[in-house]
Design a protein around this motif. Sequence first.
Motif, PDB file in Angstrom:
ATOM      1  N   PHE A   1       0.775  -1.234   0.000  1.00  0.00           N
ATOM      2  CA  PHE A   1       0.000   0.000   0.000  1.00  0.00           C
ATOM      3  C   PHE A   1       0.813   1.294   0.000  1.00  0.00           C
ATOM      4  N   LEU A   2       2.038   1.256   0.466  1.00  0.00           N
ATOM      5  CA  LEU A   2       2.769   2.499   0.704  1.00  0.00           C
ATOM      6  C   LEU A   2       4.010   2.584  -0.182  1.00  0.00           C
ATOM      7  N   PRO A   3       3.838   2.978  -1.438  1.00  0.00           N
ATOM      8  CA  PRO A   3       4.977   3.043  -2.362  1.00  0.00           C
ATOM      9  C   PRO A   3       5.898   4.239  -2.124  1.00  0.00           C
ATOM     10  N   HIS A   4       5.485   5.184  -1.260  1.00  0.00           N
ATOM     11  CA  HIS A   4       6.279   6.405  -1.045  1.00  0.00           C
ATOM     12  C   HIS A   4       6.694   6.539   0.411  1.00  0.00           C
ATOM     13  N   LEU A   5       7.148   5.433   0.992  1.00  0.00           N
ATOM     14  CA  LEU A   5       7.566   5.448   2.396  1.00  0.00           C
ATOM     15  C   LEU A   5       8.601   6.539   2.646  1.00  0.00           C
ATOM     16  N   GLY A   6       8.400   7.268   3.745  1.00  0.00           N
ATOM     17  CA  GLY A   6       9.335   8.320   4.120  1.00  0.00           C
ATOM     18  C   GLY A   6       8.987   9.682   3.569  1.00  0.00           C
ATOM     19  N   GLU A   7       8.092   9.733   2.571  1.00  0.00           N
ATOM     20  CA  GLU A   7       7.660  11.010   2.029  1.00  0.00           C
ATOM     21  C   GLU A   7       6.466  11.533   2.832  1.00  0.00           C
ATOM     22  N   LYS A   8       6.102  12.794   2.597  1.00  0.00           N
ATOM     23  CA  LYS A   8       4.974  13.373   3.324  1.00  0.00           C
ATOM     24  C   LYS A   8       3.710  12.567   3.066  1.00  0.00           C
ATOM     25  N   ARG A   9       3.440  12.261   1.805  1.00  0.00           N
ATOM     26  CA  ARG A   9       2.335  11.360   1.459  1.00  0.00           C
ATOM     27  C   ARG A   9       2.944  10.024   1.081  1.00  0.00           C
ATOM     28  N   GLU A  10       2.641   9.013   1.861  1.00  0.00           N
ATOM     29  CA  GLU A  10       3.247   7.696   1.647  1.00  0.00           C
ATOM     30  C   GLU A  10       2.365   6.778   0.806  1.00  0.00           C
ATOM     31  N   ALA A  11       1.075   7.105   0.725  1.00  0.00           N
ATOM     32  CA  ALA A  11       0.145   6.339  -0.111  1.00  0.00           C
ATOM     33  C   ALA A  11       0.280   6.768  -1.564  1.00  0.00           C
ATOM     34  N   PRO A  12      -0.301   6.001  -2.492  1.00  0.00           N
ATOM     35  CA  PRO A  12      -0.326   6.454  -3.881  1.00  0.00           C
ATOM     36  C   PRO A  12      -1.123   7.752  -4.012  1.00  0.00           C
ATOM     37  N   HIS A  13      -0.825   8.525  -5.020  1.00  0.00           N
ATOM     38  CA  HIS A  13      -1.611   9.711  -5.348  1.00  0.00           C
ATOM     39  C   HIS A  13      -2.774   9.303  -6.250  1.00  0.00           C
ATOM     40  N   ALA A  14      -3.862  10.050  -6.179  1.00  0.00           N
ATOM     41  CA  ALA A  14      -4.992   9.786  -7.081  1.00  0.00           C
ATOM     42  C   ALA A  14      -4.518   9.860  -8.529  1.00  0.00           C
ATOM     43  N   GLY A  15      -4.876   8.860  -9.313  1.00  0.00           N
ATOM     44  CA  GLY A  15      -4.472   8.811 -10.718  1.00  0.00           C
ATOM     45  C   GLY A  15      -3.120   8.179 -10.964  1.00  0.00           C
ATOM     46  N   GLU A  16      -2.372   7.919  -9.899  1.00  0.00           N
ATOM     47  CA  GLU A  16      -1.067   7.257 -10.047  1.00  0.00           C
ATOM     48  C   GLU A  16      -1.282   5.793 -10.443  1.00  0.00           C
ATOM     49  N   ILE A  17      -0.362   5.258 -11.221  1.00  0.00           N
ATOM     50  CA  ILE A  17      -0.436   3.840 -11.574  1.00  0.00           C
ATOM     51  C   ILE A  17      -0.053   3.013 -10.352  1.00  0.00           C
ATOM     52  N   PHE A  18      -1.011   2.245  -9.871  1.00  0.00           N
ATOM     53  CA  PHE A  18      -0.855   1.439  -8.662  1.00  0.00           C
ATOM     54  C   PHE A  18      -0.622  -0.009  -9.087  1.00  0.00           C
ATOM     55  N   SER A  19       0.556  -0.545  -8.772  1.00  0.00           N
ATOM     56  CA  SER A  19       0.943  -1.890  -9.210  1.00  0.00           C
ATOM     57  C   SER A  19       0.964  -2.859  -8.031  1.00  0.00           C
TER      58      SER A  19
END
Length: 623
Positions: A197-215
């Motif tokens: 679920f959390l492709p952006h660990l360590g960033e302010k938003r760690e979840a995917p962004h709306a419209g981002e390709i979620f794999s």
Amino acid sequence: MFIHLRLCFGKLGLLVITVCLLALSHTWAQSTQKPVIHAKDWLAITGKPLAATAGAMTFQKGGNAVDAACTMLAATCTMWDVLSWGGETQALIYNPHSKKVIAINALGVAPTGATADFFKEKELKYPPSYGPLAATTPGTMGGLLTMLAEFGTLSLEEVLAPAIEMAEGYPIEAQTANAIERDKEMIKEWPYSKKVFLPHLGEKREAPHAGEIFSQPDLQATLQKLVDTEKEALARGKDRKDAIYAAYDRFYKGDIAEEMVRSVQEQEGLFTMEDLANWKVKIEEPLYVNYKGIDVYKLQEWTQGPALLQSLNILENFDLKAMGYNSANYIHTVYQAMNLAFADRDFYYGDPDFEPQSPMEGLLSKQYAKERAKLIGEHNDPWANPGDPYPFQGGENPYKDQIAEYSKVYFKYNEDISDEVSDSFLEEFTSGTTSIEAADKEGWVVSITPSGGWIPAVVAGNTGIGLSQRMQSFVTDELVNPFNIVEPGKRPRVTLTPTLALKDGKPYLAFAVQGGDTQDQNLLQFFLNIVEFGMNVQQAAEAANMNSYQMQASFGNHETKPGAMTLPSETPSWVRRELRSKGYRMDFRDRTSGPINAIWFDWEHGTMWGGSSNHGEDYGIGW
């Protein structure tokens, strides 16, 4: 004007008010935010536009309504539309060849070691809402494979193709992406969930962004293994059905099962290889009652579905149409009928494969309903107890003494329950899943309410499978419900409740809704909107309802809020005053119908009318 007429003309004044309400509501109901979906060949409706598109693609391949429903189920699970592959699936299917309604029970069971004493030793009144101990055995995969094998026409490869493509990567919706971000701290507690679920660990938003390709590469690999197993079985000379069941066996007995069990036990969950291997999808006889010439079908008492049937039996004793749509008298009568039916649900419903057996013959008796209807007075009854259905099936109630003081005993058992209808309570009480409706020109009709494995979900190792949270629907004390006490191998009594209705032996309506304990409340009012007030399927889906919280919630701490109800914001002041005088506590919201999806069958013209909620992301496509 209304008050003056009432004072001067008494009953005549009340009649004028009722007539005005009928006229206003009828006018309001003509305008809908979404159009009716008219179709001749097929309809596909579900909770996400991409999933509805997947269903349409399946119809275009030549699949029937079962194939399309399975494709939409696979897509919604892959999109985490408030469910995952490790959840549970409940379905009703109309078979045009046998002219029968078939019930699919693909609800998982409590695992080895899940006893009432186990949870009490952990100082829990109920099994937990989240985490590995909330997981029943996965049911949705088995449900999909069974429906496809028994009633579909396409291969598993064809049906799973959209889901596999989506697992490789799809543009994630804002609703799901934001739910991940909101629950990310809990997600971080489970290592495999964090990985998914959390492709952006360590960033302010760690979840995917709306419209981002979620794999989801692990899930993609799991689904591909099932397709490969089907292909290998076909190459060995197996027929279509046996090849699909070979994939079933790999999921529940092979390497996929081994990885799920390994990771669950690593995360301190309970289920074992034996639990998975011994679990089976059940193809059952549904329950039904006749309401004014319409046979309404629901799943058995392992769901809350029979509560809608009981409510219809009670309401058959009143002239609802004369009361007027959403008049104070109508709202009060429907609320009290549900109050009585849900009191029975809360005490008597449970897995029919276990003792004690729920007294369903008595509960669905028309005569029992007449006796329950007599209890509806002028004011709300916050202490409505379960009734005594046993005499109506020729028996004696072993719980007679217990139910006499049931409501007060329940409140004492849950003395820490708050009377406040808070936002957190409403979110839990009405928490949704998705619904799937499909029909085709051959006559197949499918209604499904799948669920489980919603965000935040524990992911089972490197399978990409999110696990169910349905254990929380069990109880641990027979004072609360002796029929629904947790024990290994038992199915919890769930809220999930698809519906089919037949008229003159032919499909009349297929309808379902998400929304926890509000499901059968909204479905009941939707049905009455059509049958009593003449709305079309889209008008009925959008029409304003009332929601009660007087029954026990099926989640969390199983709270109840006597006298509380949610009403539409446009409820007139005189209706509010009358309801307040009857003992209700009200809050008001712009939308109260819940995301209902439905199909109505127009036999005069040989077409289908689809209704898809104007609330949320539900979407339908027809041809």
